[in-house]
Scaffold this motif. Structure first.
Motif, PDB file in Angstrom:
ATOM      1  N   GLY A 107       0.826  -1.196   0.000  1.00  0.00           N
ATOM      2  CA  GLY A 107       0.000   0.000   0.000  1.00  0.00           C
ATOM      3  C   GLY A 107       0.862   1.247   0.000  1.00  0.00           C
ATOM      4  O   GLY A 107       2.090   1.187  -0.026  1.00  0.00           O
ATOM      5  N   ARG A 108       0.193   2.373   0.080  1.00  0.00           N
ATOM      6  CA  ARG A 108       0.912   3.646   0.053  1.00  0.00           C
ATOM      7  C   ARG A 108       1.390   3.996   1.461  1.00  0.00           C
ATOM      8  O   ARG A 108       0.711   3.717   2.449  1.00  0.00           O
ATOM      9  CB  ARG A 108       0.054   4.766  -0.513  1.00  0.00           C
ATOM     10  N   LEU A 109       2.560   4.585   1.526  1.00  0.00           N
ATOM     11  CA  LEU A 109       3.108   5.046   2.790  1.00  0.00           C
ATOM     12  C   LEU A 109       2.361   6.310   3.203  1.00  0.00           C
ATOM     13  O   LEU A 109       2.373   7.309   2.489  1.00  0.00           O
ATOM     14  CB  LEU A 109       4.606   5.328   2.651  1.00  0.00           C
ATOM     15  N   VAL A 110       1.685   6.266   4.332  1.00  0.00           N
ATOM     16  CA  VAL A 110       0.919   7.412   4.807  1.00  0.00           C
ATOM     17  C   VAL A 110       1.833   8.383   5.537  1.00  0.00           C
ATOM     18  O   VAL A 110       1.823   9.580   5.265  1.00  0.00           O
ATOM     19  CB  VAL A 110      -0.237   6.949   5.728  1.00  0.00           C
ATOM     20  N   ALA A 111       2.637   7.871   6.465  1.00  0.00           N
ATOM     21  CA  ALA A 111       3.534   8.738   7.228  1.00  0.00           C
ATOM     22  C   ALA A 111       4.526   7.893   8.010  1.00  0.00           C
ATOM     23  O   ALA A 111       4.358   6.689   8.157  1.00  0.00           O
ATOM     24  CB  ALA A 111       2.744   9.612   8.185  1.00  0.00           C
ATOM     25  N   VAL A 112       5.542   8.573   8.507  1.00  0.00           N
ATOM     26  CA  VAL A 112       6.511   7.978   9.428  1.00  0.00           C
ATOM     27  C   VAL A 112       6.454   8.814  10.697  1.00  0.00           C
ATOM     28  O   VAL A 112       6.567  10.041  10.643  1.00  0.00           O
ATOM     29  CB  VAL A 112       7.937   8.006   8.820  1.00  0.00           C
ATOM     30  N   ASP A 113       6.242   8.159  11.849  1.00  0.00           N
ATOM     31  CA  ASP A 113       6.158   8.929  13.090  1.00  0.00           C
ATOM     32  C   ASP A 113       7.547   9.279  13.601  1.00  0.00           C
ATOM     33  O   ASP A 113       8.561   8.911  13.012  1.00  0.00           O
ATOM     34  CB  ASP A 113       5.323   8.197  14.142  1.00  0.00           C
ATOM     35  N   ARG A 114       7.596   9.977  14.717  1.00  0.00           N
ATOM     36  CA  ARG A 114       8.886  10.460  15.219  1.00  0.00           C
ATOM     37  C   ARG A 114       9.776   9.348  15.745  1.00  0.00           C
ATOM     38  O   ARG A 114      10.946   9.555  16.008  1.00  0.00           O
ATOM     39  CB  ARG A 114       8.675  11.526  16.286  1.00  0.00           C
ATOM     40  N   TYR A 115       9.233   8.147  15.905  1.00  0.00           N
ATOM     41  CA  TYR A 115      10.024   7.015  16.375  1.00  0.00           C
ATOM     42  C   TYR A 115      10.515   6.136  15.224  1.00  0.00           C
ATOM     43  O   TYR A 115      11.202   5.155  15.449  1.00  0.00           O
ATOM     44  CB  TYR A 115       9.214   6.166  17.352  1.00  0.00           C
ATOM     45  N   GLY A 116      10.138   6.459  13.995  1.00  0.00           N
ATOM     46  CA  GLY A 116      10.603   5.710  12.841  1.00  0.00           C
ATOM     47  C   GLY A 116       9.659   4.625  12.370  1.00  0.00           C
ATOM     48  O   GLY A 116       9.978   3.886  11.442  1.00  0.00           O
ATOM     49  N   ASN A 117       8.483   4.478  12.993  1.00  0.00           N
ATOM     50  CA  ASN A 117       7.491   3.508  12.546  1.00  0.00           C
ATOM     51  C   ASN A 117       6.812   4.023  11.286  1.00  0.00           C
ATOM     52  O   ASN A 117       6.493   5.203  11.180  1.00  0.00           O
ATOM     53  CB  ASN A 117       6.438   3.271  13.634  1.00  0.00           C
ATOM     54  N   LYS A 118       6.580   3.123  10.314  1.00  0.00           N
ATOM     55  CA  LYS A 118       5.953   3.511   9.048  1.00  0.00           C
ATOM     56  C   LYS A 118       4.507   3.026   9.030  1.00  0.00           C
ATOM     57  O   LYS A 118       4.232   1.871   9.351  1.00  0.00           O
ATOM     58  CB  LYS A 118       6.710   2.897   7.878  1.00  0.00           C
ATOM     59  N   PHE A 119       3.592   3.902   8.627  1.00  0.00           N
ATOM     60  CA  PHE A 119       2.171   3.582   8.574  1.00  0.00           C
ATOM     61  C   PHE A 119       1.717   3.521   7.126  1.00  0.00           C
ATOM     62  O   PHE A 119       2.002   4.426   6.341  1.00  0.00           O
ATOM     63  CB  PHE A 119       1.373   4.636   9.355  1.00  0.00           C
ATOM     64  N   PHE A 120       1.018   2.458   6.783  1.00  0.00           N
ATOM     65  CA  PHE A 120       0.588   2.209   5.410  1.00  0.00           C
ATOM     66  C   PHE A 120      -0.919   2.063   5.339  1.00  0.00           C
ATOM     67  O   PHE A 120      -1.585   1.730   6.320  1.00  0.00           O
ATOM     68  CB  PHE A 120       1.224   0.913   4.886  1.00  0.00           C
ATOM     69  N   GLU A 121      -1.440   2.275   4.114  1.00  0.00           N
ATOM     70  CA  GLU A 121      -2.859   2.064   3.843  1.00  0.00           C
ATOM     71  C   GLU A 121      -3.009   1.537   2.425  1.00  0.00           C
ATOM     72  O   GLU A 121      -2.315   1.982   1.517  1.00  0.00           O
ATOM     73  CB  GLU A 121      -3.645   3.361   4.009  1.00  0.00           C
ATOM     74  N   ASN A 122      -3.913   0.582   2.267  1.00  0.00           N
ATOM     75  CA  ASN A 122      -4.205   0.006   0.966  1.00  0.00           C
ATOM     76  C   ASN A 122      -5.707   0.054   0.768  1.00  0.00           C
ATOM     77  O   ASN A 122      -6.461  -0.493   1.570  1.00  0.00           O
ATOM     78  CB  ASN A 122      -3.710  -1.434   0.886  1.00  0.00           C
ATOM     79  N   THR A 123      -6.157   0.696  -0.289  1.00  0.00           N
ATOM     80  CA  THR A 123      -7.599   0.836  -0.533  1.00  0.00           C
ATOM     81  C   THR A 123      -8.064   0.027  -1.738  1.00  0.00           C
ATOM     82  O   THR A 123      -9.123   0.305  -2.293  1.00  0.00           O
ATOM     83  CB  THR A 123      -7.948   2.322  -0.741  1.00  0.00           C
ATOM     84  N   GLU A 124      -7.285  -0.983  -2.139  1.00  0.00           N
ATOM     85  CA  GLU A 124      -7.694  -1.816  -3.271  1.00  0.00           C
ATOM     86  C   GLU A 124      -8.880  -2.695  -2.873  1.00  0.00           C
ATOM     87  O   GLU A 124      -9.102  -2.990  -1.710  1.00  0.00           O
ATOM     88  CB  GLU A 124      -6.535  -2.691  -3.736  1.00  0.00           C
ATOM     89  N   GLU A 125      -9.637  -3.145  -3.866  1.00  0.00           N
ATOM     90  CA  GLU A 125     -10.843  -3.929  -3.618  1.00  0.00           C
ATOM     91  C   GLU A 125     -10.551  -5.319  -3.068  1.00  0.00           C
ATOM     92  O   GLU A 125     -11.380  -5.912  -2.401  1.00  0.00           O
ATOM     93  CB  GLU A 125     -11.675  -4.076  -4.905  1.00  0.00           C
ATOM     94  N   ASP A 126      -9.370  -5.877  -3.366  1.00  0.00           N
ATOM     95  CA  ASP A 126      -9.103  -7.250  -2.951  1.00  0.00           C
ATOM     96  C   ASP A 126      -8.628  -7.375  -1.504  1.00  0.00           C
ATOM     97  O   ASP A 126      -8.420  -8.469  -1.017  1.00  0.00           O
ATOM     98  CB  ASP A 126      -8.093  -7.919  -3.888  1.00  0.00           C
TER      99      ASP A 126
END
Length: 140
Positions: free
Chosen positions: A33-52
């Motif tokens: 999915g697309r990278l939404v953001a990286v927080d100040r601790y270095g964790n990466k947050f993702f989101e995928n909006t595909e139908e499957d």
């Protein structure tokens, strides 16, 4: 071939072998999915909006370190990951962000299983006591 297996191989091709094994170790599934953001601790947050993608499984976090703990995520991101809010905290204006009255400077790690584990104590007398055998001498 099932559609789930096709999705796994497609995501393997998209994320690469290293991230594939990292995802299987941490979340037990392959996701892309697309990278939404990286927080100040270095964790990466993702989101995928595909139908499957499975409903309510379209948001996830990739922790900075290979070992991870849920306490390493800020509370605002917990709300976004749990679908309590639709807007990620990184896209909020400063006046929209809630600020705690007494914020903690850093994320407090979970100490379970370490010396820092929380151990409660009780001032109440225990209802059950340990059995203490008594031995008396034999009489003939």
């Amino acid at each position: 071939m099932s559609s789930g297996l096709i999705r796994v191989f497609r995501n393997l091709r998209r994320v690469g072998i290293k991230d594939y094994f990292r995802q299987m170790n941490s979340i037990g599934d392959t996701k892309y999915g697309r990278l939404v953001a990286v927080d100040r601790y270095g964790n990466k947050f993702f989101e995928n909006t595909e139908e499957d993608e499975i409903h309510l499984r379209t948001r996830w976090v990739q922790y900075k370190d290979w070992y991870y703990d849920v306490s390493q995520i800020e509370p605002a991101w917990h709300g976004w990951l749990g679908y309590l809010v639709d807007t990620p905290p990184s896209e909020l204006k400063p006046e929209q962000k809630t600020v705690r009255k007494y914020p903690t400077p850093e994320v407090i790690p979970n100490g379970t299983g370490t010396r820092n584990a929380y151990v409660p104590y009780s001032t109440v007398k225990p209802k059950v006591s340990m059995w203490s055998p008594t031995v008396s001498e034999r009489t003939a």
